[in-house]
Design a protein around this motif. Structure first.
Motif, PDB file in Angstrom:
ATOM      1  N   CYS A 205      33.767  -4.143  44.231  1.00 36.02           N
ATOM      2  CA  CYS A 205      33.641  -2.906  45.003  1.00 36.02           C
ATOM      3  C   CYS A 205      34.404  -1.750  44.357  1.00 36.02           C
ATOM      4  O   CYS A 205      34.008  -0.599  44.482  1.00 36.02           O
TER       5      CYS A 205
ATOM      6  N   THR B  44      28.993   1.715  41.226  1.00 33.55           N
ATOM      7  CA  THR B  44      28.583   3.112  41.362  1.00 33.55           C
ATOM      8  C   THR B  44      28.060   3.335  42.778  1.00 33.55           C
ATOM      9  O   THR B  44      27.921   2.391  43.558  1.00 33.55           O
ATOM     10  N   ARG B  45      27.743   4.540  43.065  1.00 32.91           N
ATOM     11  CA  ARG B  45      27.214   4.866  44.394  1.00 32.91           C
ATOM     12  C   ARG B  45      25.686   4.765  44.432  1.00 32.91           C
ATOM     13  O   ARG B  45      25.025   5.499  45.141  1.00 32.91           O
ATOM     14  N   ASP B  46      25.144   3.849  43.707  1.00 32.09           N
ATOM     15  CA  ASP B  46      23.703   3.639  43.652  1.00 32.09           C
ATOM     16  C   ASP B  46      23.227   3.052  44.981  1.00 32.09           C
ATOM     17  O   ASP B  46      23.654   1.967  45.371  1.00 32.09           O
TER      18      ASP B  46
END
Length: 72
Positions: A33, A37-39
């Protein structure tokens, strides 16, 4: 094996601490975590499974190392 064994916590003989496997998996998940990435398409189930695979491997290797050290 327990990560944080607590004997007879508030009279509950069943509570003996967190499973070591769950502790190792939680640590692995924390690492995943911290580096994702913020994908929005990321599959968190993948990371959960990988965390337990790593925990299982850690326990397996830990046992091998303990047995090897014992034989010396």
């Amino acid at each position: 094996m327990k990560a944080f064994p607590i004997a007879n916590m508030e009279g509950d003989e069943e509570f003996l601490g967190m499973d070591l496997r769950d502790y190792f998996a939680a640590k692995a998940m924390q690492g995943f975590c911290a580096n994702i990435t913020r994908d929005p398409n990321l599959n968190m189930e993948f990371f959960a499974k990988k965390s337990y695979i790593m925990a299982n491997q850690t326990l397996r290797l830990r046992k091998i190392i303990e047995e090897d050290d014992y034989d010396r």
